[in-house]
Design an enzyme around this catalytic site. Sequence first.
Site, PDB file in Angstrom:
ATOM      1  N   HIS A 140       3.971  69.910  -4.895  1.00  0.00           N
ATOM      2  CA  HIS A 140       5.266  70.382  -4.420  1.00  0.00           C
ATOM      3  C   HIS A 140       6.226  69.202  -4.343  1.00  0.00           C
ATOM      4  O   HIS A 140       5.826  68.087  -4.008  1.00  0.00           O
ATOM      5  CB  HIS A 140       5.071  71.010  -3.036  1.00  0.00           C
ATOM      6  N   ASN A 164      10.924  69.229   3.238  1.00  0.00           N
ATOM      7  CA  ASN A 164      10.386  70.281   2.378  1.00  0.00           C
ATOM      8  C   ASN A 164      11.543  71.220   2.009  1.00  0.00           C
ATOM      9  O   ASN A 164      12.113  71.862   2.889  1.00  0.00           O
ATOM     10  CB  ASN A 164       9.294  71.055   3.123  1.00  0.00           C
TER      11      ASN A 164
END
Length: 551
Positions: A140, A164
């Site tokens: 990610h 994130n």
Amino acid sequence: MILSSLWVVPQGQTSVKELWFWQFGEWVDVVIDDRLPVKDGELMFVHSAEGNEFWSALVEKAYAKLNGSYEALSGGSTTEGFEDFTGGVSEMYELRKAPRDLYRIIGKALERGSLLGCSIDITSAFDMESVTFKKLVKGHAYSVTALKQVEFRGSTERLIRIRNPWGQVEWTGAWSDNSPEWDEIDPSEKDDLHLQMEDGEFWMSFSEFLRQFSRLEICNLTPDALSDDDTSHWNTIKFHGAWRRGSTAGGCRNHPNTFWINPQYKITLLEEDDDPEDEEVACSFLVALMQKDRRRYRRHGQDMHTIGFAVYEIPEEYAGCQNVHLKKDFFLTNSSSARSETFINLREVSTRLRLPPGEYIIVPSTFEPSKEADFVLRVFTEKQSQTEELDDEISADLEDEAEITEDDIDDSFKALFAQLAGEDMEISVRELRTILNRVVSKHKDLKTDGFSMESCRTMGIFREFDIDKSGTMSSYEMRLAVESAGFKLNNRLNQILVARYAENEVIDFDNFVCCLIKLEAMFRSFQQLDRDGTGTAEMNLSEWLFMTMCG
């Protein structure tokens, strides 16, 4: 799955949007309408938490159009997006072997406004976007947003802030939002650090960051940002090149027979760095090699090639030369001065290097030979430098045509000729083909399926460069043979010869003969037109048609 579309402005007031992206050395404008794909009334892909905010989805649509489809946007490295949206230049650091001053490098990058991303490697497709025990997502793309040093238990603790982009799923280890470590630092400092955080953003210790994450990518928004000195200006140059099977796709140094056919670029480092604390006399520069348009080939089952580059010091005998392409023997006897840190299947490989002043060549390549792709090579030098492509100058060493008398002809050939020619002692092209095929059939080391009608009209060096004595010649053997025959050609012309005369990178005898005679005929035709020997020819329409139609 049922898809529909959504107009993001009221119907009847639709507009066309124009967005700009950096692509392989150039800024490209992409025009889209403002209709977006939805499912059950919800945006399919990128969307904002706000119900009336659509800029991110429109940017994504334009980016998908640029790359061929929405599907083409899946996967890849953070630096691809960084560079395509900014035109910057990226660097990558493997955190398991990070430089000792990485904390300082990150701090400098954040001060300059550089973009920073980090990620955790996956070991298999099943790992993609899996969540670790402490809530980090593998494979990610995270962003790095800040550094901070705090006093903790009597010593200085270095912290790093990560975000994130999902806006959720946060780190739950030490220095996470609700961890007890925050209770042991100054309350005002704690409040200050927490108040700046958004949802999805979290702190962790720098040492833990190095253990948990695999890779850090930094995109400097301009080449000047690469320097610690705000007053310095980096010199920038770029080349557009290509790897083509059989002519310029030689693979890496593990393949000595073909490595030399890769494109070669000369860099002249003229001035050493200004660093009073560094006793070494060296010049700093950055090399960035990027393969082009690979996402577009995904639909055909292709993806990124594994790419890299090597840097060699140019020998004294070639110092100052431009029209030379270093051959196989040079690379067999000389080791590289520097190289990319690794060959990797990413769109771009970049490495910052330091070498003494001098002349060097950069050889970009795929890992395996015969892998075709277009590429961009960018070179950034801190001080004055010169960079240029190395390629052979087009020329031909043509001997004067000698007269052949009847006494020079072999008796057995005379007999065969008389047998086919008959009383008039003349033969047709078809009869000539028969003679040549009979002669060649006696030589088992020449592999051919027979002379074509064209090769019967043309004719000359083969066995010496048929190195493996296979009766055929590889495309890179052909390149050496053509040069031995007196013809120097550049990369572009070598690509044309391979495309025309080779099949699966192999040239048989009659095609090789046809190639040589074609070259000789074209050079001689040019010499006749270049009456003053200037290297430039002028021709009228009749001469142009005669040369192109009869050549």
